[in-house]
Motif scaffolding. Structure first.
Motif, short mmCIF file in Angstrom:
data_model
loop_
_atom_site.label_atom_id
_atom_site.label_comp_id
_atom_site.label_asym_id
_atom_site.label_seq_id
_atom_site.Cartn_x
_atom_site.Cartn_y
_atom_site.Cartn_z
N LEU A 14 0.82 -1.21 0.00
CA LEU A 14 0.00 0.00 0.00
C LEU A 14 0.86 1.26 0.00
CD1 LEU A 14 -2.80 -1.14 2.43
CD2 LEU A 14 -3.08 -0.58 0.01
N ALA A 15 1.96 1.24 0.74
CA ALA A 15 2.86 2.40 0.75
C ALA A 15 3.38 2.68 -0.66
CB ALA A 15 4.02 2.17 1.72
N ALA A 16 3.77 1.64 -1.37
CA ALA A 16 4.26 1.81 -2.74
C ALA A 16 3.15 2.35 -3.65
CB ALA A 16 4.79 0.48 -3.27
N LEU A 37 -0.20 10.09 -3.03
CA LEU A 37 -1.07 10.23 -1.87
C LEU A 37 -0.33 9.93 -0.58
CD1 LEU A 37 -4.18 8.35 -3.30
CD2 LEU A 37 -3.86 10.83 -3.15
N GLU A 38 -0.80 10.55 0.50
CA GLU A 38 -0.23 10.27 1.82
C GLU A 38 -0.73 8.91 2.29
OE1 GLU A 38 -0.62 11.89 6.40
OE2 GLU A 38 -1.26 13.19 4.76
N PHE A 39 0.15 8.16 2.93
CA PHE A 39 -0.23 6.85 3.46
C PHE A 39 0.17 6.78 4.93
CE2 PHE A 39 1.03 2.36 4.33
CZ PHE A 39 -0.24 1.84 4.31
N ARG A 40 -0.74 6.33 5.76
CA ARG A 40 -0.47 6.16 7.18
C ARG A 40 -0.42 4.67 7.49
NH1 ARG A 40 -5.06 9.00 9.85
NH2 ARG A 40 -4.15 8.04 11.67
N PRO A 41 0.78 4.08 7.59
CA PRO A 41 0.91 2.64 7.77
C PRO A 41 0.25 2.11 9.04
CG PRO A 41 3.06 3.72 7.86
CD PRO A 41 2.06 4.76 7.50
N GLU A 42 0.09 2.96 10.05
CA GLU A 42 -0.54 2.50 11.29
C GLU A 42 -2.03 2.20 11.12
OE1 GLU A 42 -0.91 7.02 11.39
OE2 GLU A 42 0.63 5.60 10.74
#
Length: 66
Positions: free
Chosen positions: A12-14, A21-26
């Protein structure tokens, strides 16, 4: 998702990065994060039990309304 949150976070980060887009892994997790040792069969059983309880309640409510 029962297992594999790390792989999902990485993918998803990739993807988010590619889209700018901003990604919040938490925000990505899995059942095993909260219940270490859980299996897919464990999760499946719990989902089926919960679904059975919901359907039973809906059937009772539906029969009272009819």
């Amino acid at each position: 998702m029962v297992h594999g949150a790390d792989r999902a976070r990485h993918s998803l980060a990739a993807a988010y990065s590619t889209m700018g887009l901003e990604f919040r892994p938490e925000t990505v997790g899995c059942v095993a994060d909260s219940v270490p040792g859980v299996t897919v069969d464990d999760a499946r059983s719990e989902v089926l039990i919960a679904l059975g309880e919901v359907l039973t309640v809906e059937q009772r409510v539906s029969s009272r309304v009819s």
